[in-house]
Scaffold this active site. Structure first.
Site, PDB file in Angstrom:
ATOM      1  N   GLY A  10      -2.732   1.027  42.548  1.00 20.39           N
ATOM      2  CA  GLY A  10      -3.515   0.172  41.661  1.00 20.39           C
ATOM      3  C   GLY A  10      -3.052  -1.270  41.809  1.00 20.39           C
ATOM      4  N   GLY A  12      -4.368  -4.008  39.808  1.00 22.33           N
ATOM      5  CA  GLY A  12      -4.738  -4.876  38.698  1.00 22.33           C
ATOM      6  C   GLY A  12      -3.495  -5.612  38.228  1.00 22.33           C
ATOM      7  N   GLY A  15      -0.174  -3.443  38.300  1.00 24.77           N
ATOM      8  CA  GLY A  15       0.243  -3.136  39.663  1.00 24.77           C
ATOM      9  C   GLY A  15       0.756  -4.370  40.385  1.00 24.77           C
ATOM     10  N   PHE A 114      -6.953 -14.336  17.126  1.00 25.59           N
ATOM     11  CA  PHE A 114      -7.509 -13.081  17.598  1.00 25.59           C
ATOM     12  C   PHE A 114      -7.404 -12.049  16.491  1.00 25.59           C
ATOM     13  CE2 PHE A 114      -8.655 -11.037  21.770  1.00 25.59           C
ATOM     14  CZ  PHE A 114      -9.385 -12.101  22.237  1.00 25.59           C
ATOM     15  N   ASP A 208      -8.549   7.737  37.664  1.00 28.77           N
ATOM     16  CA  ASP A 208      -7.874   8.373  38.807  1.00 28.77           C
ATOM     17  C   ASP A 208      -6.381   8.564  38.538  1.00 28.77           C
ATOM     18  OD1 ASP A 208     -10.353   7.466  39.564  1.00 28.77           O
ATOM     19  OD2 ASP A 208      -9.721   6.566  41.439  1.00 28.77           O
ATOM     20  N   GLN A 227     -10.755   3.323  22.228  1.00 23.88           N
ATOM     21  CA  GLN A 227     -11.177   2.128  21.488  1.00 23.88           C
ATOM     22  C   GLN A 227     -12.640   1.773  21.734  1.00 23.88           C
ATOM     23  OE1 GLN A 227      -9.442  -2.083  22.224  1.00 23.88           O
ATOM     24  NE2 GLN A 227      -8.874  -1.534  20.143  1.00 23.88           N
ATOM     25  N   HIS A 229     -15.082  -1.240  21.245  1.00 25.30           N
ATOM     26  CA  HIS A 229     -15.033  -2.686  21.013  1.00 25.30           C
ATOM     27  C   HIS A 229     -16.241  -3.090  20.162  1.00 25.30           C
ATOM     28  CE1 HIS A 229     -14.968  -6.990  21.747  1.00 25.30           C
ATOM     29  NE2 HIS A 229     -13.787  -6.863  22.326  1.00 25.30           N
ATOM     30  N   LEU A 239     -19.341  -6.403  27.940  1.00 27.02           N
ATOM     31  CA  LEU A 239     -18.489  -6.923  26.866  1.00 27.02           C
ATOM     32  C   LEU A 239     -18.776  -8.392  26.545  1.00 27.02           C
ATOM     33  CD1 LEU A 239     -15.804  -6.645  25.137  1.00 27.02           C
ATOM     34  CD2 LEU A 239     -14.616  -7.466  27.168  1.00 27.02           C
ATOM     35  N   GLU A 242     -13.840 -10.774  22.104  1.00 27.14           N
ATOM     36  CA  GLU A 242     -13.393 -11.030  20.740  1.00 27.14           C
ATOM     37  C   GLU A 242     -13.089 -12.513  20.530  1.00 27.14           C
ATOM     38  OE1 GLU A 242     -10.793  -7.995  19.209  1.00 27.14           O
ATOM     39  OE2 GLU A 242      -9.402  -9.492  18.441  1.00 27.14           O
ATOM     40  N   ARG A 273      -9.982  -3.949  15.606  1.00 29.04           N
ATOM     41  CA  ARG A 273     -11.219  -3.528  16.274  1.00 29.04           C
ATOM     42  C   ARG A 273     -11.790  -2.232  15.699  1.00 29.04           C
ATOM     43  NH1 ARG A 273      -9.758  -5.095  22.572  1.00 29.04           N
ATOM     44  NH2 ARG A 273     -10.179  -7.313  22.299  1.00 29.04           N
ATOM     45  N   HIS A 337     -14.417   0.941  25.169  1.00 31.03           N
ATOM     46  CA  HIS A 337     -13.805  -0.215  25.811  1.00 31.03           C
ATOM     47  C   HIS A 337     -12.449   0.067  26.454  1.00 31.03           C
ATOM     48  CE1 HIS A 337     -12.827  -4.366  26.556  1.00 31.03           C
ATOM     49  NE2 HIS A 337     -11.830  -4.385  25.704  1.00 31.03           N
ATOM     50  N   ARG A 372      -5.530  -0.602  19.596  1.00 33.66           N
ATOM     51  CA  ARG A 372      -4.899  -1.738  20.261  1.00 33.66           C
ATOM     52  C   ARG A 372      -5.447  -3.049  19.712  1.00 33.66           C
ATOM     53  NH1 ARG A 372      -6.495  -5.058  24.181  1.00 33.66           N
ATOM     54  NH2 ARG A 372      -8.228  -3.813  24.988  1.00 33.66           N
ATOM     55  N   LEU A 378      -3.240  -7.296  28.005  1.00 36.64           N
ATOM     56  CA  LEU A 378      -2.716  -8.097  29.108  1.00 36.64           C
ATOM     57  C   LEU A 378      -1.200  -8.171  29.008  1.00 36.64           C
ATOM     58  CD1 LEU A 378      -5.216 -11.070  29.602  1.00 36.64           C
ATOM     59  CD2 LEU A 378      -5.163  -8.827  30.657  1.00 36.64           C
TER      60      LEU A 378
END
Lengths: 560, 317
Positions: A10, A12, A15, A114, A208, A227, A229, A239, A242, A273, A337, A372, A378
């Site tokens: 992965g 992202g 990773g 937030f 996966d 979750q 959203h 999306l 928020e 949320r 989400h 969450r 992030l």
């Protein structure tokens, strides 16, 4: 056969952050990913990343409390403490790498508000924070010439004598399969949103990593915590961040009322949320919606402000709905989400399988619990991506040579050949749609025993039919038809673990909101659910529970 | 309603692979994007059709393709914006990249060029304990370039890359600007020197294609033009492009018009003897045919007015 010390699956944020750390520690590192790194779904994180920076008067304890309260007290408090204490340094590291975070008037990092938090501690780049971070981490990967198996697809993990020793994977460009031996594997393959329909998730989010680790013997923990959203587009589920509400947008119903007054009088639109999504669903169910939606209203913010601070939202609204957010409100509704649940890990990313680590959305360090907070994902990817790389680097020092058996490769090749050789049967897309619709129906914003049992039975039925799934494409080069059929196999496993986790939890907590058991039950259910795959080889599952770690913050009633 | 799509296909596994078109007819909804239509084909009609796509929301950059001959991100292209009932919509892989199969192109050279511009921030001086200080305006400005999702649409339509595969190209040059214009980066001058070399900023022909097809308003050509200015301001002038610009401006200042002969000589570089000799036969031919523009300046009557314009333009800078 390829060999590395650490193989990261992965590319992202989790990773790539792991890869940057691993290389920094001088470890022979490779990253394997089924899409080019910058195509990863971390891109889609819009609003920002949370951190309590002490040099501007915020405290990690406040961030911890908000996170734990947001989690409805299901998060392990020691894990949360690690995450929020490391948040500041981790953020500054990203800034030093080049992320163009928004600034305040003095040129220091600026914040926005937030949901579910009493302080504005979300650092951001417009409404493209995830993308801006992902591209910068990819720059570091290019700088360090990290070996990337780009557009490779993992078919199984190699586990020998209970120890993870690499993976078998297909080079999608040639269709050739290879064994990639590694002393440690870090699973960072992201979420599983496509198990639901609609979902905000990319089409590649097929669980996966969850399924591969589950198959290898890992525990999938708290998988019922899915979750929804509060602000997604009907139809394709895209999306709207928020950040809109963080910057002051309202939620209104068909009568024009800011209905959050009735559900969260203090936090209003910026409640957690799960709370906002439930409120919206109730408004819709009780006939105060519009076409099965409620409205997100940004008009009072003005077009100029919207385009500067929330440019990507405006782009989505204009391109996908033909709506100028400065001119008119936009119809939105709760949409699947994120999965709080995942591969159970320690605060160092270790799973129950020696040699297998996990980080990011596919992992569950238990920092999000039952719900969450926005902009904590992030942070999760960056903190625990880095930590898992550090732990894996230590671990590989204790491991001798890589093994050399190719038996796993041979059995995967055989399994795939069977799919290719199968005459016309069930189309994978038809089965995936059926699966996703039943999960959305059974494991929705609200659920009950009957709905969950219905979804679980459907998953079993589809699993029984999976051996009839066939593909049109019999070729080798970029056979995406085959890849989707293999992903569906993973999705069926993930769906099973979600249904089983949901059926275990006999209470309502966070995102797991049962209409037949509407109350939180701290006496019996301050517990994690664990689902293991097929312990006896008969296709069933094994379940167990474990206690939530409570340190400083005793569970109290949760109101916003 | 019924839509007809003509889709570019390529199967590298046949004995003599040739690209061809295949037509599909399918029911579409009025909210469909072009990508929705392609996904419907792949899922319900023909699983052998291969394409890349992921986010569906114009942020991952996977689904760049040519729609009726122009590169677009098909997820954010509404079907009804490019097609009307009764018509046939043509979808092909992007240009200026080899095709791997069907609509999937090879990005190897794309990323090689990104690597060529040293695509990472290089601050100089000691690293601060906290963040680097920078103005919000500078960061918001850079966000315009960070909007780039590396989809390749600009590269697909770049007319320079069509004839010179060595050109660094619009995507990588826009990425270079992201560092040149970052107040935290300490290597702007070195970067501009590198970009000043052949295949760099002066090879753009300002055809605007990249600006028009960019689905994220990154404005690659605009960024390249700014880097030309920055290079010249920084005294990085040892290129034909830079000398061309200087000669052009000086000529207009002197006489109010363009002295084409001096422009050629000065662009090549007065001291660049091999360059001048290489150009000499063209000059001689032009002279023999009476087409060599005069070497001496001919002032125009309204030179004073032009001078005012020059003053104003320079004042603006």
């Amino acid at each position: 056969m390829y060999e590395h010390d650490v193989l990261i699956i992965g590319a992202g944020l989790a990773g790539l952050r792991a890869a940057v750390e691993s290389v920094r520690l001088g470890v022979d590192t490779a990253v394997l990913t089924k899409v080019h790194p910058v195509r990863s779904h971390s891109n889609a994180a819009q609003g920002g990343i949370n951190a309590a920076l002490t040099d501007r008067g915020d405290e990690w304890e406040g961030h911890a409390y908000d996170t734990i309260k947001g989690s409805d007290y299901l998060a392990d408090q020691d894990s949360v403490e690690v995450m929020v204490r490391e948040a500041g340094d981790t953020l500054i590291e990203l800034e030093h790498m080049g992320v163009i975070f928004s600034r305040d008037e003095e040129g220091r990092l600026g914040t926005r508000a937030f949901g579910g938090q009493r302080e504005a501690r979300t650092f951001f780049v417009g409404a493209i924070t995830g993308s801006a971070m992902l591209h910068v981490l990819h720059e570091q990967i290019m700088r360090n010439d990290v070996r990337i198996y780009e557009e490779w697809f993992v078919t199984s993990l190699i586990v020998e004598d209970g120890v993870c020793r690499g993976a078998v994977a297909m080079d999608m460009r040639t269709g050739e399969m290879e064994t990639i031996r590694a002393k440690a594997v870090i699973m960072a393959a992201g979420g599983a949103g496509r198990v639901f329909e609609p979902s905000t998730n990319a089409l590649i989010c097929t669980g996966d990593g969850l399924a591969l680790a589950w198959d290898a013997g890992a525990s999938l923990m708290d998988m019922e915590m899915v979750q929804y959203h509060p602000t997604t587009l009907a139809g394709n589920g895209i999306l709207l961040s928020e950040a809109a509400r963080g910057e002051g947008a309202y939620l209104i119903n068909a009568d024009g009322d800011r209905f959050m007054e009735n559900y969260a009088p203090e936090f209003m639109e910026l409640a957690s949320r799960d709370v906002v999504s439930r409120a919206e669903q109730i408004e819709i169910n009780e006939g105060r919606g519009i076409n099965g939606n409620v409205l997100l209203d940004l008009r009072h913010l003005g077009t100029k402000f919207i385009e500067e601070k929330l440019g990507y939202l405006q782009e989505v609204a204009v391109e996908f709905r033909g709506i100028d957010l400065g001119e008119s409100p936009i119809e939105i509704r709760p949409g699947m989400h994120y999965i709080m649940g995942g591969i159970k890990t320690t605060i160092d990313g270790a799973t129950v399988i020696p040699g297998l680590y996990a980080a990011g959305e596919c992992a569950n360090v238990s920092v999000h619990g039952a719900n969450r907070l926005g902009a904590n994902s992030l942070l999760d990817t960056i903190v625990f991506g880095k930590r898992s790389a550090i732990a894996a680097a230590e671990y590989v020092k204790t491991v001798g040579r890589n093994g050399s058996s190719d038996s796993q490769l041979e059995s995967d090749k055989k399994r795939i050949q069977e799919i290719l050789d199968r005459p016309q049967g069930i189309r994978w897309a038809a089965m995936r749609n059926e699966l996703a619709e039943s999960l959305t129906e059974g494991i929705g914003v609200f659920r009950d025993q009957a709905s969950m049992e219905g979804a679980d039975a459907k998953v079993d039925e589809l699993r029984g039919k999976y051996p009839q799934v066939s593909v049109d494409n019999k070729g080798k080069v970029f056979n995406t038809d085959l890849i989707f059929a293999l992903e569906l196999d993973f999705m069926l496993d993930v769906a099973k673990s979600i249904c089983q986790g949901a059926l275990m939890r006999k209470e309502s907590r966070g995102a797991h909101s049962r209409t037949d058991l509407p109350d939180r039950d701290d006496e019996n259910w301050l517990k994690h659910t664990h689902v293991y795959k097929d312990p006896d080889g008969l296709g069933g599952v094994r379940t167990e529970t474990s206690d939530v770690t409570i340190t400083k913050w005793e569970p109290i009633e949760r109101a916003y | 309603m019924l839509a007809k799509l003509r889709v570019g296909r390529f199967d590298p596994e046949t004995s003599s692979p040739e690209p061809y078109f295949q037509e599909y007819e399918l029911e579409v909804e009025d909210w469909f994007s072009v990508l929705d239509a392609l996904i419907k084909i792949r899922e319900e009609i023909d699983g052998t059709l291969s394409l890349r796509c992921a986010c569906r929301a114009s942020i991952c950059g996977s689904c760049g393709m040519r729609v009726n001959g122009r590169a677009k991100l098909v997820c954010k292209t509404k079907l009804d914006s490019v097609w009307s009932p009764g018509e046939t919509l043509t979808i092909e892989p992007m240009g200026n990249m080899p095709v791997i199969t069907d609509l999937i192109t090879d990005f190897t050279s794309f990323w090689d060029k990104v690597r060529q511009i040293d695509p990472y921030m290089q601050p100089t001086g000691p690293e601060p304990e906290a963040e680097y200080l920078a103005s919000d305006e500078s960061m918001v400005h850079l966000a315009g370039v960070m909007n780039c999702i590396m989809c390749g649409c600009c590269v697909s339509e770049c007319t320079v890359l069509e004839v010179d595969e060595n050109f660094i190209g619009p995507a990588a040059l826009a990425k270079a600007y992201r560092f040149v214009a970052d107040p935290r980066d300490g290597k702007a001058e070195e970067r501009l020197k590198d970009l000043n070399e052949p295949t760099g900023i002066w090879d753009c022909t300002r055809c605007m294609q990249c600006v028009e097809v960019c689905p994220k308003d990154v404005d690659p050509m605009g960024r390249i033009m700014v880097m030309r200015d920055l290079a010249m301001e920084a005294g990085v002038k040892s290129t034909a492009g830079s000398r061309h610009t200087d000669s052009f401006v000086n000529s207009v200042k002197r006489s109010g018009r363009l002295n084409e002969t001096r422009l050629t000589i000065e662009s090549i570089g007065v001291m660049n003897i091999p360059g001048q000799l290489a150009m000499a036969p063209v000059g001689v031919k032009a002279l023999l045919k009476g087409k060599l523009p005069p070497v001496r300046d001919h002032k125009i009557p309204s030179k004073k007015a032009v001078g005012e314009i020059v003053k104003k333009a320079e004042g603006k800078n």
